[in-house]
Design an enzyme around this catalytic site. Structure first.
Site, mmCIF file in Angstrom:
data_model
loop_
_atom_site.group_PDB
_atom_site.id
_atom_site.type_symbol
_atom_site.label_atom_id
_atom_site.label_comp_id
_atom_site.label_asym_id
_atom_site.label_seq_id
_atom_site.Cartn_x
_atom_site.Cartn_y
_atom_site.Cartn_z
ATOM 1 N N HIS A 196 0.756 -1.181 -0.018
ATOM 2 C CA HIS A 196 -0.090 -0.253 -0.128
ATOM 3 C C HIS A 196 0.797 1.384 0.026
ATOM 4 O O HIS A 196 2.090 1.072 0.124
ATOM 5 C CB HIS A 196 -0.962 0.085 1.116
ATOM 6 C CG HIS A 196 -0.387 -0.018 2.469
ATOM 7 N ND1 HIS A 196 -0.218 -0.925 3.216
ATOM 8 C CD2 HIS A 196 0.531 0.816 3.197
ATOM 9 C CE1 HIS A 196 0.396 -1.091 4.447
ATOM 10 N NE2 HIS A 196 0.960 0.176 4.404
HETATM 11 C C1 T46 Z 1 2.961 0.755 6.782
HETATM 12 C C2 T46 Z 1 3.641 -0.472 7.197
HETATM 13 C C3 T46 Z 1 5.053 -0.306 7.308
HETATM 14 C C4 T46 Z 1 -4.670 0.027 13.182
HETATM 15 O O1 T46 Z 1 -5.843 -0.370 13.528
HETATM 16 N N1 T46 Z 1 -4.014 1.177 13.301
HETATM 17 C C5 T46 Z 1 -2.615 1.299 13.009
HETATM 18 O O2 T46 Z 1 -2.106 2.324 13.626
HETATM 19 C C6 T46 Z 1 -2.036 0.508 12.238
HETATM 20 C C7 T46 Z 1 -0.739 0.445 11.526
HETATM 21 C C8 T46 Z 1 -2.959 -0.808 11.843
HETATM 22 N N2 T46 Z 1 -4.146 -0.922 12.109
HETATM 23 C C9 T46 Z 1 -4.951 -2.061 11.752
HETATM 24 C C10 T46 Z 1 -5.418 -1.817 10.372
HETATM 25 C C11 T46 Z 1 -5.547 -3.401 9.963
HETATM 26 O O3 T46 Z 1 -6.572 -4.051 10.310
HETATM 27 O O4 T46 Z 1 -4.023 -3.182 11.760
HETATM 28 C C12 T46 Z 1 -4.358 -3.985 11.124
HETATM 29 C C13 T46 Z 1 -3.333 -4.505 10.086
HETATM 30 O O5 T46 Z 1 -2.637 -3.287 9.485
HETATM 31 P P1 T46 Z 1 -2.073 -3.381 8.043
HETATM 32 O O6 T46 Z 1 -2.529 -4.537 7.303
HETATM 33 O O7 T46 Z 1 -1.981 -1.992 7.469
HETATM 34 O O8 T46 Z 1 -0.340 -3.665 8.428
HETATM 35 P P2 T46 Z 1 0.950 -3.693 7.467
HETATM 36 O O9 T46 Z 1 1.877 -4.322 8.233
HETATM 37 O O10 T46 Z 1 0.809 -4.147 6.072
HETATM 38 O O11 T46 Z 1 1.299 -2.076 7.165
HETATM 39 C C14 T46 Z 1 1.734 -1.409 8.231
HETATM 40 C C15 T46 Z 1 0.943 -0.155 8.370
HETATM 41 O O12 T46 Z 1 -0.292 -0.379 8.186
HETATM 42 C C16 T46 Z 1 1.431 0.822 7.099
HETATM 43 O O13 T46 Z 1 1.049 2.287 7.516
HETATM 44 O O14 T46 Z 1 3.375 1.789 6.289
HETATM 45 O O15 T46 Z 1 3.289 -1.174 8.385
#
Ligand code: T46
Length: 133
Positions: A49
């Site tokens: 993303h």
């Molecule tokens: C990024 C990379 C480096 C939240 O509720 N609050 C938060 O602050 C974050 C970061 C995530 N979430 C929730 C959203 C999803 O339901 O946690 C779940 C996993 O998040 P995501 O799939 O976006 O995680 P990554 O590891 O793919 O990405 C994360 C960050 O979201 C993103 O901003 O740049 O780490």
């Protein structure tokens, strides 16, 4: 590409290492959110993303992983494997984190609060946003 490696000063002595990160000093923005990623599985990449406005710094506290960055024109792969190195990622950069080593712990400092509307999770949409600029 709006990303750069930050080499943090290590206040190392016989007792070990200590690194200080302050708003608008070592960190080029005001930190509004901190999160960390652990218990990862090398089979499952993360990320895929971009962010419309968010700036972040990724720091590998333990272990290693590869970060693939893409600004729509070129791609760059960076291996993060040291707690005294941060990877600054600016806005509108597609990122993917993969090849997490066993026990990896990734710390992230973010310039804003969590806002799902601020994510671009579709690659074609990402390219459209870039082309509209
Ligand atoms: C990024 C990379 C480096 C939240 O509720 N609050 C938060 O602050 C974050 C970061 C995530 N979430 C929730 C959203 C999803 O339901 O946690 C779940 C996993 O998040 P995501 O799939 O976006 O995680 P990554 O590891 O793919 O990405 C994360 C960050 O979201 C993103 O901003 O740049 O780490």
């Amino acid at each position: 590409m709006d990303c750069k490696i930050l080499n943090f000063q290590n206040r190392k002595d016989d007792r070990g290492s200590l690194i200080v990160l302050e708003n608008l000093k070592e960190v080029p923005f005001e930190i509004k959110r901190v999160y960390y990623i652990f218990d990862t599985d090398p089979k499952f990449p993360r990320g895929a993303h971009a962010h419309k406005n968010l700036e972040q710094i990724l720091i590998m506290m333990c272990g290693s992983c590869d970060i693939v960055l893409d600004n729509g024109k070129k791609k760059k792969k960076i291996c993060l494997n040291r707690p005294d190195v941060g990877l600054y990622i600016g806005k509108n950069i597609w990122r993917e984190m993969k090849n997490f080593s066993y026990g990896a712990k990734l710390l992230v400092l973010a310039s804003d609060f969590y806002d799902e509307k601020e994510y671009i999770r579709d690659y074609n949409e990402f390219l459209k946003v870039l082309n509209a600029k």
